[in-house]
Design a protein around this motif. Structure first.
Motif, PDB file in Angstrom:
ATOM      1  N   LEU A  83      -4.020  12.740  -1.473  1.00  0.00           N
ATOM      2  CA  LEU A  83      -2.638  12.305  -1.685  1.00  0.00           C
ATOM      3  C   LEU A  83      -2.582  10.785  -1.639  1.00  0.00           C
ATOM      4  O   LEU A  83      -3.076  10.165  -0.685  1.00  0.00           O
ATOM      5  CB  LEU A  83      -1.728  12.917  -0.613  1.00  0.00           C
ATOM      6  N   HIS A  84      -1.957  10.189  -2.650  1.00  0.00           N
ATOM      7  CA  HIS A  84      -1.931   8.728  -2.775  1.00  0.00           C
ATOM      8  C   HIS A  84      -0.538   8.275  -3.192  1.00  0.00           C
ATOM      9  O   HIS A  84       0.007   8.754  -4.187  1.00  0.00           O
ATOM     10  CB  HIS A  84      -2.961   8.287  -3.819  1.00  0.00           C
ATOM     11  N   ALA A  85       0.047   7.363  -2.400  1.00  0.00           N
ATOM     12  CA  ALA A  85       1.360   6.789  -2.722  1.00  0.00           C
ATOM     13  C   ALA A  85       1.167   5.719  -3.783  1.00  0.00           C
ATOM     14  O   ALA A  85       0.850   4.569  -3.478  1.00  0.00           O
ATOM     15  CB  ALA A  85       1.994   6.201  -1.462  1.00  0.00           C
ATOM     16  N   SER A  86       1.359   6.119  -5.026  1.00  0.00           N
ATOM     17  CA  SER A  86       0.944   5.271  -6.142  1.00  0.00           C
ATOM     18  C   SER A  86       1.995   4.268  -6.604  1.00  0.00           C
ATOM     19  O   SER A  86       1.658   3.172  -7.054  1.00  0.00           O
ATOM     20  CB  SER A  86       0.554   6.160  -7.329  1.00  0.00           C
ATOM     21  N   VAL A  87       3.274   4.634  -6.528  1.00  0.00           N
ATOM     22  CA  VAL A  87       4.339   3.757  -7.028  1.00  0.00           C
ATOM     23  C   VAL A  87       5.408   3.575  -5.957  1.00  0.00           C
ATOM     24  O   VAL A  87       5.857   4.548  -5.344  1.00  0.00           O
ATOM     25  CB  VAL A  87       4.983   4.330  -8.313  1.00  0.00           C
ATOM     26  N   LEU A  88       5.809   2.318  -5.746  1.00  0.00           N
ATOM     27  CA  LEU A  88       6.872   2.005  -4.800  1.00  0.00           C
ATOM     28  C   LEU A  88       7.813   0.992  -5.446  1.00  0.00           C
ATOM     29  O   LEU A  88       7.387  -0.070  -5.887  1.00  0.00           O
ATOM     30  CB  LEU A  88       6.275   1.422  -3.512  1.00  0.00           C
TER      31      LEU A  88
ATOM     32  N   GLU B  62       2.565  -0.700  -8.365  1.00  0.00           N
ATOM     33  CA  GLU B  62       1.735   0.485  -8.598  1.00  0.00           C
ATOM     34  C   GLU B  62       0.317   0.209  -8.123  1.00  0.00           C
ATOM     35  O   GLU B  62      -0.291  -0.799  -8.481  1.00  0.00           O
ATOM     36  CB  GLU B  62       1.734   0.875 -10.074  1.00  0.00           C
ATOM     37  N   ALA B  63      -0.204   1.105  -7.304  1.00  0.00           N
ATOM     38  CA  ALA B  63      -1.564   0.980  -6.781  1.00  0.00           C
ATOM     39  C   ALA B  63      -2.445   2.039  -7.434  1.00  0.00           C
ATOM     40  O   ALA B  63      -2.090   3.226  -7.437  1.00  0.00           O
ATOM     41  CB  ALA B  63      -1.572   1.163  -5.264  1.00  0.00           C
ATOM     42  N   PRO B  64      -3.577   1.664  -7.996  1.00  0.00           N
ATOM     43  CA  PRO B  64      -4.459   2.643  -8.629  1.00  0.00           C
ATOM     44  C   PRO B  64      -5.031   3.617  -7.604  1.00  0.00           C
ATOM     45  O   PRO B  64      -5.027   3.351  -6.398  1.00  0.00           O
ATOM     46  CB  PRO B  64      -5.562   1.774  -9.236  1.00  0.00           C
ATOM     47  N   LEU B  65      -5.527   4.726  -8.092  1.00  0.00           N
ATOM     48  CA  LEU B  65      -6.128   5.720  -7.205  1.00  0.00           C
ATOM     49  C   LEU B  65      -7.300   5.125  -6.442  1.00  0.00           C
ATOM     50  O   LEU B  65      -8.066   4.328  -6.997  1.00  0.00           O
ATOM     51  CB  LEU B  65      -6.632   6.917  -8.020  1.00  0.00           C
ATOM     52  N   PRO B  66      -7.464   5.483  -5.168  1.00  0.00           N
ATOM     53  CA  PRO B  66      -8.652   5.038  -4.442  1.00  0.00           C
ATOM     54  C   PRO B  66      -9.903   5.618  -5.083  1.00  0.00           C
ATOM     55  O   PRO B  66      -9.845   6.631  -5.801  1.00  0.00           O
ATOM     56  CB  PRO B  66      -8.428   5.574  -3.030  1.00  0.00           C
ATOM     57  N   THR B  67     -11.031   4.996  -4.831  1.00  0.00           N
ATOM     58  CA  THR B  67     -12.286   5.375  -5.485  1.00  0.00           C
ATOM     59  C   THR B  67     -12.620   6.852  -5.314  1.00  0.00           C
ATOM     60  O   THR B  67     -13.001   7.533  -6.273  1.00  0.00           O
ATOM     61  CB  THR B  67     -13.442   4.512  -4.946  1.00  0.00           C
ATOM     62  N   TYR B  68     -12.460   7.383  -4.091  1.00  0.00           N
ATOM     63  CA  TYR B  68     -12.832   8.775  -3.838  1.00  0.00           C
ATOM     64  C   TYR B  68     -12.024   9.721  -4.718  1.00  0.00           C
ATOM     65  O   TYR B  68     -12.531  10.731  -5.220  1.00  0.00           O
ATOM     66  CB  TYR B  68     -12.648   9.128  -2.358  1.00  0.00           C
ATOM     67  N   PHE B  69     -10.745   9.404  -4.909  1.00  0.00           N
ATOM     68  CA  PHE B  69      -9.833  10.257  -5.675  1.00  0.00           C
ATOM     69  C   PHE B  69     -10.199  10.199  -7.164  1.00  0.00           C
ATOM     70  O   PHE B  69     -10.280  11.220  -7.860  1.00  0.00           O
ATOM     71  CB  PHE B  69      -8.392   9.776  -5.460  1.00  0.00           C
ATOM     72  N   ASP B  70     -10.458   8.991  -7.649  1.00  0.00           N
ATOM     73  CA  ASP B  70     -10.824   8.807  -9.057  1.00  0.00           C
ATOM     74  C   ASP B  70     -12.139   9.516  -9.374  1.00  0.00           C
ATOM     75  O   ASP B  70     -12.269  10.194 -10.405  1.00  0.00           O
ATOM     76  CB  ASP B  70     -10.929   7.310  -9.354  1.00  0.00           C
TER      77      ASP B  70
END
Length: 306
Positions: free
Chosen positions: A266-271, A285-293
């Protein structure tokens, strides 16, 4: 120091002591009660027992609530991923595995410790343990948070959360294949009556609304974007479980057989919010963390093979 007594009722006999005591006050967590029992602050018939003691009808529980220990929140230099900062607000991208603010069991290494080293001017509305914290995300959820630098900004940002005018979009990977491209989950969330450390959809819970959109489907999983209309504790995790699509890696609400991720995907991508002083709308907007990608790339390769 507060003291109280409780006699075990018929419906409580055979239950673990820690579970029974945790139900006596909604402010007490089970882990907190377990610590009290281990330290001898909770006794059965005057004797010290273990947290898993099975209660008998008529047992007298003696509870001596210890004085709360003040935690010193010390600044700790950290390499924070700051997306925006001015004299009123900071937007920071929290990594997976980091706790937002100090609490019993997590006195240091939190985002607040890092923020205190980064800047000295955080709002004091939430007290010494949570300076500047307007909203939170779980330890194993990554992504964007807004932090207030002064009390005026804090109140203004909280009002936006109450008015539901803050944009909060999360990316999640869930078990199962969601058949619909879009959906809205409207179900009240409150403490689980059987386990007070968990949240659940309950009749007397607080109003909660989550909108979701399917981003991608895989063999056994679905990649979704969830937008919060309300911000209840564990809202996305509880709501997705409620409709039968729990988050991958979620140790609390997910299935036992899941991908090994050390916490929910779970990633809070847009605020997005209106600046507390200028009222200008800001969105990050924060890109997905490496593990998620990398996880998504792996799932895509498996689809290609099939």
């Amino acid at each position: 120091m507060e003291r109280m007594e409780h006699h075990i009722l018929d419906e409580q006999k055979g239950q673990r002591l820690d579970k029974v005591v945790a139900t006596l006050n909604k402010e007490w967590s089970r882990s907190q009660v377990q610590q009290w029992i281990k330290e001898g602050d909770v006794k059965i018939n005057g004797s010290v027992v273990k947290p898993n003691y099975k209660c008998a009808l008529g047992d007298k529980v003696h509870i001596q609530i210890p004085e709360a220990k003040e935690l010193d929140v010390l600044p700790e230099a950290m390499d924070l991923d700051i997306y925006y900062e001015d004299s009123d607000v900071i937007v920071v991208n929290k990594p997976k595995g980091m706790v937002v603010h100090p609490a019993p069991g997590h006195p240091s290494g939190t985002l607040v410790n890092g923020l205190m080293a980064h800047c000295k001017d955080l709002s004091g509305i939430n007290g010494v343990l949570r300076p500047g914290i307007v909203h939170r995300i779980d330890k194993d959820t990554s992504g964007l948070l807004m932090v207030a630098k002064n009390d005026v900004a804090h109140e203004q940002l909280v009002n936006q959360l109450v008015d539901k005018s803050v944009t909060r979009k999360y990316h999640a990977l869930v078990h199962g294949i969601i058949p619909h491209d879009y959906g809205t989950i409207e179900a009240p969330i409150g403490r689980d009556q059987k386990d007070r450390q968990n949240m659940n959809v309950v009749d007397n819970g607080k109003h909660a609304v989550t909108h979701f959109e399917v981003m991608e489907r895989f063999n056994e999983y679905t990649y979704v974007e969830c937008q919060l209309e309300t911000g209840r504790t564990h809202q996305i995790r509880v709501h997705m479980k409620y409709i039968g699509f729990p988050l991958v890696g979620d140790p609390k609400y997910g299935p036992r057989k899941t991908l090994s991720l050390n916490g929910q995907a779970l990633h809070a991508s847009v605020l997005g919010f209106n600046h507390p002083k200028t009222n200008e709308y800001l969105e990050f907007e924060a890109p997905l963390p490496t593990y998620f990608d990398e996880l998504l790339q792996s799932l895509r390769k498996n689809i290609d093979k099939d």
